[in-house]
Design a protein around this motif. Sequence first.
Motif, short mmCIF file in Angstrom:
data_model
loop_
_atom_site.label_atom_id
_atom_site.label_comp_id
_atom_site.label_asym_id
_atom_site.label_seq_id
_atom_site.Cartn_x
_atom_site.Cartn_y
_atom_site.Cartn_z
N TYR A 181 1.05 -1.04 -0.39
CA TYR A 181 0.13 -0.04 -0.01
C TYR A 181 1.03 1.41 -0.36
O TYR A 181 0.97 2.33 -0.12
N ARG A 182 2.10 0.77 0.53
CA ARG A 182 3.10 2.14 -0.04
C ARG A 182 3.35 3.05 -0.88
O ARG A 182 3.34 4.11 -0.73
N ASP B 292 5.28 5.06 2.61
CA ASP B 292 5.12 4.93 3.96
C ASP B 292 3.93 4.62 4.90
O ASP B 292 3.60 4.72 6.14
N ASP B 293 3.19 4.47 3.49
CA ASP B 293 1.28 4.27 4.39
C ASP B 293 1.12 2.38 5.40
O ASP B 293 1.97 1.81 4.99
N THR B 294 0.10 3.58 6.07
CA THR B 294 0.07 2.05 6.73
C THR B 294 -1.39 2.07 6.56
O THR B 294 -2.58 2.17 5.94
N ILE C 81 1.45 6.31 -1.83
CA ILE C 81 2.47 7.70 -1.31
C ILE C 81 2.55 8.32 -1.88
O ILE C 81 2.15 9.89 -2.36
#
Length: 279
Positions: free
Chosen positions: A45-46, A256-258, A49
């Motif tokens: 998912y990062r 670096d998304d959570t 960003i």
Amino acid sequence: MSLGDEHGSRGEDSGYGGSGQTRTRYPDSAGDVYGGARRGGRSSYRSLITVVGVVVLLIAAIAFANRGGGDSGSSDGGEERADAAPTAASGKQPVETKAGGIPSGFAQDEQGAESAAANYAVALGSTNMFKKDSRHEIVDTIYTSAAASKLQGPMDKAYSAGFLSRLGLDADGNPPKGSTFVSRTIPVGTKVEEYSNTSAKVAVWYMGLIGMSGEVSTDPVSPTWKTWTFNLQWSNGDWKITSDSQKDGPAPVPGDDTAATSDEISKAIEEYGGFTYAR
């Protein structure tokens, strides 16, 4: 991968693959779905960003460039800046008609061909492709009649009950109760590679989302990046697909998304609708 390439390597389908008429991608594994949802490896998912960052920077740049001032140039200068940006909006209104729920009535020019390709990529990457009736309607709507007639049978075979089961769907393409199946294509940009008044070749760079959102899901929703190229023909007053092909990337560097929870993804899919894309 062309239709001939894919089916030429699969014995049970090799008879159709030799037609050489229409190129497209069919699913052949639990991680491979029509419309670019195929994953050659789990993406993070990062990567989203990067998209957000680019959009924010683009908005800021546009706002800065369009600021008024006493010494600013004429309106012609603004037009020159827009022309210099390959993804600048044309200013033309999007189409106002739909056929089978898909935008239609595109202009017979390069921008119309780009808009058609982007909207067709969205339709072909949707969850409706996993249900027979809606899949048939989509194909009949956006392909030429000759191409559609050759695709329907092989597509029905590709979207078999066994394949759907591997994705966690039932034989009718429905997810389990309490789960949300996600398949979306989000165009990032388009490029005209060839154009004439009666035909066009348009590439669509897009991000795809694919997976099952649910507490017991073993295939969580994740992104993938592809480029989808459409060969279009002007037919009966609109652009229609004669053939199409896909390739991986270009994919941005992951951010670096959570990762969101399955509930958050399901809620977002239900609450956020798609767009009609116009150049």
